[in-house]
Every structure is written in structure tokens, then in C-alpha cells.
Design a protein around this motif. Structure first.
Motif, short mmCIF file in Angstrom:
data_model
loop_
_atom_site.label_atom_id
_atom_site.label_comp_id
_atom_site.label_asym_id
_atom_site.label_seq_id
_atom_site.Cartn_x
_atom_site.Cartn_y
_atom_site.Cartn_z
N ASP A 90 -7.12 -6.56 8.09
CA ASP A 90 -7.17 -5.19 8.59
C ASP A 90 -5.77 -4.62 8.80
O ASP A 90 -5.56 -3.41 8.66
N GLU A 113 -3.50 -13.73 -4.15
CA GLU A 113 -4.94 -13.57 -4.30
C GLU A 113 -5.70 -14.10 -3.09
O GLU A 113 -6.75 -13.56 -2.72
N SER A 135 -8.12 -8.52 11.86
CA SER A 135 -7.44 -9.62 11.17
C SER A 135 -6.05 -9.14 10.74
O SER A 135 -5.87 -7.99 10.33
N TYR A 173 -2.24 -10.05 8.74
CA TYR A 173 -1.36 -10.85 7.88
C TYR A 173 0.08 -10.42 8.13
O TYR A 173 0.39 -9.23 8.10
N LEU A 222 -1.99 -5.87 -2.15
CA LEU A 222 -2.12 -5.53 -0.73
C LEU A 222 -2.62 -4.11 -0.51
O LEU A 222 -2.84 -3.71 0.64
N LYS A 278 -5.55 -11.47 -0.51
CA LYS A 278 -6.48 -10.40 -0.86
C LYS A 278 -7.91 -10.76 -0.47
O LYS A 278 -8.66 -9.92 0.05
N LEU A 279 -8.30 -12.01 -0.70
CA LEU A 279 -9.65 -12.44 -0.36
C LEU A 279 -9.91 -12.37 1.15
O LEU A 279 -11.03 -12.11 1.58
N LYS A 280 -8.86 -12.59 1.94
CA LYS A 280 -9.00 -12.51 3.39
C LYS A 280 -9.13 -11.06 3.86
O LYS A 280 -9.63 -10.81 4.96
N ASN A 281 -8.65 -10.13 3.03
CA ASN A 281 -8.80 -8.69 3.30
C ASN A 281 -8.38 -8.33 4.73
O ASN A 281 -9.17 -7.81 5.53
#
Length: 243
Positions: free
Chosen positions: A217, A209, A164, A166, A242, A212-215
Motif C-alpha cells: 500500500d 516481481e 503494507s 515496502y 512499482l 509486485k506480488l506483495k502489492n
């Protein structure tokens, strides 16, 4: 027959579906997006480029071109001083800036692809309106071959094995690439999953936030433009959320 004569009365359909009419081959072009500036240079048409944005800094020679304002803060008065016969714009300019420029008599092409196929078409369109159609076709074919090579390598990758991702596109707002953007497409083609698409289409503004919840990789911080080109990277490295 001259190039200008062969070009006379041509119409080009831009990527907003608009028909743009040209009487002759443009000789004074303004680019309102760094990506479009790079394409003009890649096609060897930089001699036609008479104005760029404050963010157009690649290749480095682009910094020496006259400025026509920011990406979203176009200086219409400065454009008037340059007197272009073609303006290359993005989707962000379509609602307000493009009507203002066209009211002043300037031809405007809106070019902003959301897929690789669309990007190759952008290159071809710029090639047509700069008299570099052959160079554009060669570049598009080269990029197509490179794309096929990458997609073949990750073709068997299962969804659960995709990392994943971001993308920190704008550090003050946490703006990122959503669905229906070239960034989302490139991440998918490279084997990742873009969490930005979970926040919406085009360019959403997720809360820290929520990121952060998606965390994710992988975090990609865009750098290289603005007054502090390393700011996104520094924030990505130092932001506790992060970490």
C-alpha cells in the motif's frame, strides 16, 4: 577528580555482546555509520568526532569532518592517519573490519539496534563513552515518551487495517529492511506491516516481481545520501513494476 580519572579502567558491553575496555575517556572518535554520527551530534559530543564515513551528511556540519571511507568500504589506512581512541561501528563491520581494527590496537564498539529499546540503549552507550551520560538519558527519555504516544494511538488497530509497506533501501539491488531490523520495528510501531520481513531477516534482496506480488500500500524510498541522493525516489516514482 577529573573526568578522565573517574572514567579510568571502565568496560562497556556493546550490542554484539563484546566487552570493550577503556583506560580513559575517548578524545578522538571515528564513526563508521551515519546513524551513530547523528547520535554523537545529538549528544553535543561532535568535538570528539575526528572521522566519519562518506555517507555521514546529517547534520550538515558532519560533511566537514575527515572521511574514513564508505559505510561498507572502510579505509583502514585513513583511520590509521586519524589515530582514534574509539571507533563506533555497525553490525556490517563485525566479521571482517572489526578484527582488523582491533588487531591494530583500536577499541571498537559495535552498535546496531533492531528495536527502539535497543536504540535507546545505543544512545546511552554513546553517552557513557563520550562523557555525555546525562544528555543521553534526557534524549532517551524524550524519545521514549514520543514512542509511547505513537503506540498508544495505534494500539487498537487490527492487523487487517494495517497498511503494507515496502522500503526501498538500496535501488540497485532492491535491498530492504527485513525482520530483526530497526526499520521493521518502526514500521510496525507506526501501524504498518513491513513486507520486507516476508523476504527474510536483516537486509534481504527481494526481486522486483516479488515486491509486485506483495502489492504494498505504501512505498518509502530512502533519500539523502550517496552521489545521487534522490535516485531511490526517482526510481520508485518511475519503475513500472512499482507503478
Amino acid at each position: 577528580m577529573s573526568t578522565a580519572a573517574k572514567y579510568a579502567t571502565r568496560q562497556i558491553t556493546d550490542q554484539a555482546g563484546r566487552q570493550v575496555h577503556f583506560e580513559c575517556l575517548p578524545q578522538r572518535i571515528i564513526s563508521l555509520a551515519p546513524s551513530l554520527t547523528e547520535i554523537v551530534y545529538a549528544l553535543g559530543a561532535e568535538d570528539l568526532l575526528k572521522g566519519v564515513t562518506d555517507y555521514c551528511d546529517y547534520p550538515p556540519e558532519a560533511r566537514n569532518k575527515p572521511r574514513a571511507g564508505g559505510y561498507s568500504t572502510v579505509d583502514v589506512d585513513q583511520i590509521g592517519k586519524i589515530q582514534p581512541d574509539l571507533i563506533l561501528a555497525g553490525q556490517i563491520h563485525l566479521k571482517d573490519i572489526v578484527p582488523r581494527l582491533e588487531a591494530l590496537g583500536y577499541p571498537v564498539l559495535v552498535l546496531e539496534p533492531s528495536t527502539v529499546e535497543g536504540l535507546l540503549e545505543t544512545i546511552r552507550i554513546v553517552g557513557k563513552c563520550t562523557g555525555r551520560a546525562k544528555a543521553a538519558e534526557l534524549l532517551a527519555e524524550s524519545l521514549g515518551r514520543r514512542t509511547d504516544f505513537i503506540t498508544a494511538k495505534i494500539a487498537s488497530l487490527s492487523p487487517e487495517n494495517r497498511p503494507s509497506v515496502y522500503v526501498l533501501h538500496e535501488c540497485q539491488t532492491w535491498k530492504t529492511f527485513g525482520s530483526d531490523t530497526i526499520g521493521d520495528t518502526l514500521i510496525e510501531m507506526a501501524g504498518g506491516y513491513n513486507i520486507g520481513r516476508d523476504f527474510g531477516c536483516y537486509y534481504p534482496y527481494p526481486a522486483k516481481e516479488d515486491i509486485k506480488l506483495k502489492n504494498p500500500d505504501i512505498i518509502i524510498a530512502e533519500t539523502g545520501y550517496g552521489d545521487n541522493p534522490r535516485e531511490p525516489l526517482n526510481i520508485a516514482l518511475g519503475e513500472p513494476v512499482l507503478a
